[in-house]
Design an enzyme around this catalytic site. Structure first.
Site, PDB file in Angstrom:
ATOM      1  N   HIS A 107     -64.887 -12.582  30.839  1.00  0.00           N
ATOM      2  CA  HIS A 107     -63.428 -12.390  30.779  1.00  0.00           C
ATOM      3  C   HIS A 107     -63.113 -11.117  31.564  1.00  0.00           C
ATOM      4  O   HIS A 107     -63.928 -10.194  31.573  1.00  0.00           O
ATOM      5  CB  HIS A 107     -62.918 -12.087  29.373  1.00  0.00           C
ATOM      6  CG  HIS A 107     -63.151 -13.101  28.311  1.00  0.00           C
ATOM      7  ND1 HIS A 107     -64.319 -13.210  27.628  1.00  0.00           N
ATOM      8  CD2 HIS A 107     -62.312 -14.012  27.756  1.00  0.00           C
ATOM      9  CE1 HIS A 107     -64.207 -14.152  26.711  1.00  0.00           C
ATOM     10  NE2 HIS A 107     -63.007 -14.664  26.760  1.00  0.00           N
ATOM     11  N   ASP A 110     -63.796  -8.030  29.590  1.00  0.00           N
ATOM     12  CA  ASP A 110     -65.188  -7.730  29.228  1.00  0.00           C
ATOM     13  C   ASP A 110     -65.794  -6.722  30.181  1.00  0.00           C
ATOM     14  O   ASP A 110     -66.663  -5.948  29.806  1.00  0.00           O
ATOM     15  CB  ASP A 110     -66.096  -8.972  29.374  1.00  0.00           C
ATOM     16  CG  ASP A 110     -65.692 -10.119  28.494  1.00  0.00           C
ATOM     17  OD1 ASP A 110     -64.994  -9.891  27.502  1.00  0.00           O
ATOM     18  OD2 ASP A 110     -66.083 -11.257  28.821  1.00  0.00           O
ATOM     19  N   GLU A 238     -60.860 -25.115  26.567  1.00  0.00           N
ATOM     20  CA  GLU A 238     -61.897 -25.091  25.532  1.00  0.00           C
ATOM     21  C   GLU A 238     -61.279 -25.352  24.159  1.00  0.00           C
ATOM     22  O   GLU A 238     -60.606 -24.484  23.605  1.00  0.00           O
ATOM     23  CB  GLU A 238     -62.602 -23.736  25.561  1.00  0.00           C
ATOM     24  CG  GLU A 238     -63.719 -23.633  24.546  1.00  0.00           C
ATOM     25  CD  GLU A 238     -64.455 -22.297  24.618  1.00  0.00           C
ATOM     26  OE1 GLU A 238     -64.609 -21.749  25.721  1.00  0.00           O
ATOM     27  OE2 GLU A 238     -64.859 -21.811  23.557  1.00  0.00           O
ATOM     28  N   GLU A 274     -67.558 -26.568  22.811  1.00  0.00           N
ATOM     29  CA  GLU A 274     -68.453 -25.642  22.106  1.00  0.00           C
ATOM     30  C   GLU A 274     -68.949 -26.273  20.807  1.00  0.00           C
ATOM     31  O   GLU A 274     -68.154 -26.833  20.048  1.00  0.00           O
ATOM     32  CB  GLU A 274     -67.704 -24.328  21.824  1.00  0.00           C
ATOM     33  CG  GLU A 274     -68.557 -23.344  21.048  1.00  0.00           C
ATOM     34  CD  GLU A 274     -67.929 -21.968  20.916  1.00  0.00           C
ATOM     35  OE1 GLU A 274     -67.373 -21.464  21.913  1.00  0.00           O
ATOM     36  OE2 GLU A 274     -68.014 -21.400  19.820  1.00  0.00           O
ATOM     37  N   HIS A 277     -67.170 -25.006  17.667  1.00  0.00           N
ATOM     38  CA  HIS A 277     -65.777 -25.460  17.568  1.00  0.00           C
ATOM     39  C   HIS A 277     -65.704 -26.923  17.133  1.00  0.00           C
ATOM     40  O   HIS A 277     -64.814 -27.307  16.376  1.00  0.00           O
ATOM     41  CB  HIS A 277     -65.056 -25.282  18.907  1.00  0.00           C
ATOM     42  CG  HIS A 277     -64.980 -23.851  19.365  1.00  0.00           C
ATOM     43  ND1 HIS A 277     -64.377 -23.484  20.534  1.00  0.00           N
ATOM     44  CD2 HIS A 277     -65.428 -22.706  18.803  1.00  0.00           C
ATOM     45  CE1 HIS A 277     -64.469 -22.157  20.675  1.00  0.00           C
ATOM     46  NE2 HIS A 277     -65.103 -21.677  19.642  1.00  0.00           N
ATOM     47  N   ASP A 302     -70.134 -24.793  25.902  1.00  0.00           N
ATOM     48  CA  ASP A 302     -70.449 -23.488  25.336  1.00  0.00           C
ATOM     49  C   ASP A 302     -71.504 -23.751  24.280  1.00  0.00           C
ATOM     50  O   ASP A 302     -71.217 -24.285  23.203  1.00  0.00           O
ATOM     51  CB  ASP A 302     -69.205 -22.826  24.712  1.00  0.00           C
ATOM     52  CG  ASP A 302     -68.521 -21.887  25.692  1.00  0.00           C
ATOM     53  OD1 ASP A 302     -68.905 -21.885  26.876  1.00  0.00           O
ATOM     54  OD2 ASP A 302     -67.600 -21.148  25.267  1.00  0.00           O
ATOM     55  N   ASP A 313     -66.371 -19.220  12.991  1.00  0.00           N
ATOM     56  CA  ASP A 313     -67.071 -19.333  14.257  1.00  0.00           C
ATOM     57  C   ASP A 313     -68.199 -18.309  14.304  1.00  0.00           C
ATOM     58  O   ASP A 313     -68.001 -17.189  14.746  1.00  0.00           O
ATOM     59  CB  ASP A 313     -66.021 -19.038  15.351  1.00  0.00           C
ATOM     60  CG  ASP A 313     -66.358 -19.603  16.693  1.00  0.00           C
ATOM     61  OD1 ASP A 313     -67.272 -20.428  16.775  1.00  0.00           O
ATOM     62  OD2 ASP A 313     -65.678 -19.218  17.662  1.00  0.00           O
ATOM     63  N   ASP A 315     -70.988 -18.444  16.039  1.00  0.00           N
ATOM     64  CA  ASP A 315     -71.530 -18.285  17.397  1.00  0.00           C
ATOM     65  C   ASP A 315     -73.002 -17.875  17.416  1.00  0.00           C
ATOM     66  O   ASP A 315     -73.378 -16.903  18.079  1.00  0.00           O
ATOM     67  CB  ASP A 315     -70.707 -17.248  18.188  1.00  0.00           C
ATOM     68  CG  ASP A 315     -69.319 -17.757  18.568  1.00  0.00           C
ATOM     69  OD1 ASP A 315     -69.116 -18.976  18.650  1.00  0.00           O
ATOM     70  OD2 ASP A 315     -68.433 -16.905  18.801  1.00  0.00           O
ATOM     71  N   ASP A 345     -72.437 -19.145  24.636  1.00  0.00           N
ATOM     72  CA  ASP A 345     -71.376 -18.399  23.954  1.00  0.00           C
ATOM     73  C   ASP A 345     -71.938 -18.076  22.576  1.00  0.00           C
ATOM     74  O   ASP A 345     -71.507 -18.618  21.564  1.00  0.00           O
ATOM     75  CB  ASP A 345     -70.106 -19.261  23.876  1.00  0.00           C
ATOM     76  CG  ASP A 345     -68.916 -18.462  23.376  1.00  0.00           C
ATOM     77  OD1 ASP A 345     -69.111 -17.278  23.045  1.00  0.00           O
ATOM     78  OD2 ASP A 345     -67.813 -19.023  23.301  1.00  0.00           O
TER      79      ASP A 345
HETATM   80  C1  GLO Z   1     -63.950 -18.240  20.854  1.00  0.00           C
HETATM   81  C2  GLO Z   1     -64.322 -18.848  22.106  1.00  0.00           C
HETATM   82  C3  GLO Z   1     -64.405 -17.853  23.219  1.00  0.00           C
HETATM   83  C4  GLO Z   1     -64.319 -18.525  24.533  1.00  0.00           C
HETATM   84  C5  GLO Z   1     -64.081 -17.510  25.607  1.00  0.00           C
HETATM   85  C6  GLO Z   1     -64.046 -18.101  26.961  1.00  0.00           C
HETATM   86  O1  GLO Z   1     -64.049 -18.812  19.826  1.00  0.00           O
HETATM   87  O2  GLO Z   1     -65.496 -19.567  21.956  1.00  0.00           O
HETATM   88  O3  GLO Z   1     -65.598 -17.104  23.118  1.00  0.00           O
HETATM   89  O4  GLO Z   1     -65.427 -19.289  24.808  1.00  0.00           O
HETATM   90  O5  GLO Z   1     -62.871 -16.880  25.382  1.00  0.00           O
HETATM   91  O6  GLO Z   1     -62.993 -18.895  27.186  1.00  0.00           O
HETATM   92 MG    MG Z   2     -66.566 -20.594  23.507  1.00  0.00          MG
HETATM   93 MG    MG Z   3     -66.589 -19.622  19.619  1.00  0.00          MG
END
Ligand code: GLO
Ligand code: MG
Ligand code: MG
Length: 443
Positions: A107, A110, A238, A274, A277, A302, A313, A315, A345
């Site tokens: 991003h 980031d 996404e 993802e 998600h 992702d 989430d 991750d 991710d």
């Molecule tokens: C959050 C998302 C986030 C996206 C990122 C890129 O839940 O997974 O990490 O992947 O903003 O678009």
């Molecule tokens: Mg993501």
């Molecule tokens: Mg996520």
């Protein structure tokens, strides 16, 4: 080349399934053999791994109850933000090199913190972009996708494109323009829009109809600009059902498809799916992949893992072999990745505070995915799963099935056919247990 941040200096390499860690080679790949040909493509090209900037280099280990646990040197208080950004970039590219990961993702926020104005912020982002360009040139590492952070700053607390204030919409547009152009200049293969705070907390203060229209317009603007600058990569949405908002507009693949159709964008925009998600939306990972393929909007993944007992989430790095194998089976059934890939991710748990944990987390995940790809390869080569599905629907390729789908039979025609025939349709077994056992036989 070495940033000095990790204790390892030699890139990880393929060691084979019998590999035992040693002091000299504490980490290596048992399964990830980039050059191995899997279904006609190099393994590296089937998997297209990407390391994300945000979880590994921006997040400091904080959670709602505690702060910085990682103490990354580039987060030190009082440091010069530009110098810290450069240090971070050195360590990031060192990690990509050590892992032998072909891609990364980021991003705008980031890579360098916001400046006093948008112009200053965008310029800082571009300065780091120039450093990226040099490092990419030197290392051959590519950009899987870029994206704009339209959710962290206070101005975005009520959303970006779906904000009640058009000035926030304009600000978000300006940010996206900058990152989209930078992604294009860096040869990025996709541009991602995750909903961020595009959703609502309560309908008591929300005009749903307006917000959806704004969101659609925003996406059209992004697509228009993509064509204007000649960006050939894919624009990806996404999906996520909730978090940070109570209801996110990009709920899941099906919802996104309906939204794209409503705005005439179903041929222009694809999805970045993802695992975590999918789980939050009440779907399996492979459901979201298979549906996106069926609808012609599959783009990228992702890759991570949610905790089935927690409703948020988490991750985590993937480590469930059958789950990833089935996901990759569906990716392969749809022809494999084109511009997309497997973006981790995924983040360390906050107690994994050693710098080398960053290497280990990614390396084990890459190895797991490589192993899962080999399982998926067996599923494809054997063909028994696909054959079963094909046979199950064979009737639809026959006379009656085709006539129905081609619109040659009315409701009355069908009623007459059933009336005349003395045969009752004959139920057939779905054979789920046998199929589940078959999947296990490939592991
Ligand atoms: C959050 C998302 C986030 C996206 C990122 C890129 O839940 O997974 O990490 O992947 O903003 O678009
Ligand atoms: Mg993501
Ligand atoms: Mg996520």
């Amino acid at each position: 080349m070495s940033s000095g941040y990790f204790t390892i200096d030699e890139p990880l390499r393929y060691e084979g399934p019998k590999y035992k860690p040693s002091a000299k080679r504490p980490l290596g790949y048992r399964w990830y053999d980039p050059e191995r040909i899997v279904l006609g493509r190099r393994m590296a090209d089937q998997l297209r791994f990407a390391v994300c900037y945000w979880h590994s280099f921006v997040w400091n280990g904080s959670d709602p109850f505690g702060g910085d646990s990682f103490e990354r040197p580039w987060h030190a208080a009082g440091g010069d933000p530009m110098k810290q950004a450069m240090h971070k970039a050195d360590v990031a590219f060192d990690l990509f090199r050590l892992l032998d990961a072909p891609f990364f993702t980021f991003h705008d926020r980031d890579i360098v913190p916001e400046g006093a104005t948008l112009r200053e912020s965008n310029l800082n982002v571009r300065r780091v972009g120039e450093v990226f360009a040099r490092k990419m040139e030197q290392t051959g590492i590519g950009l899987l996708w870029g994206t704009a952070n339209l959710f962290s700053n206070r101005r975005y607390m009520a959303g970006a494109a779906t904000n009640p204030d058009p000035e926030v919409f304009a600000y978000a547009a300006a940010q996206v323009k900058n990152v989209l152009e930078m992604t294009h200049e860096l040869g990025g293969e996709n541009y991602v829009l995750w909903g961020g705070r595009e959703g609502y907390e309560t309908l008591l203060n929300t005009d749903l109809k307006r917000e959806l229209a704004q969101f659609g317009r925003f996406l059209q603007l992004v697509v228009e600009h993509k064509h204007k600058i000649g960006f050939k990569g894919a624009i990806l949405i996404e999906p996520k059902p909730a978090e940070p908002t109570k209801h996110q507009y990009d709920y899941d693949v099906a919802t996104v498809f309906g939204f794209l159709k409503a705005h005439g964008l179903e041929k222009e925009v694809k999805v970045n799916i993802e695992q975590n998600h999918a789980l939050l939306a009440g779907h399996s990972f492979e459901h979201e992949i298979a549906l996106a393929q069926a609808l012609g909007i599959f783009g990228s993944i992702d890759m991570n893992r949610g905790d089935e007992m927690l409703g948020w989430d988490t991750d985590q790095f993937p480590n469930n072999l059958p789950q990833v194998a089935l996901a990759l089976y569906h990716v392969l059934q749809g022809g494999g990745f084109t511009s997309g890939g497997l973006n981790f991710d995924a983040k360390l748990r906050r107690q994994s505070i050693d710098p080398d944990d960053l290497i280990a987390g990614h390396a084990h995940a890459m190895d797991l995915c490589a192993r899962a790809l080999l399982v998926a390869e067996k599923m494809v080569e054997d063909g028994a799963l696909a054959r079963h599905v094909q046979e199950r629907y064979a009737g639809w390729d026959g006379k009656l099935g085709r006539a129905i789908l081609q619109g040659k039979r009315s409701l009355a025609d069908l009623a007459a056919i059933v009336d005349k025939s003395s045969l009752e349709p004959k139920p057939v077994s779905g054979r789920q247990e046998r199929l589940e056992a078959l999947v296990n036989s490939y592991l």
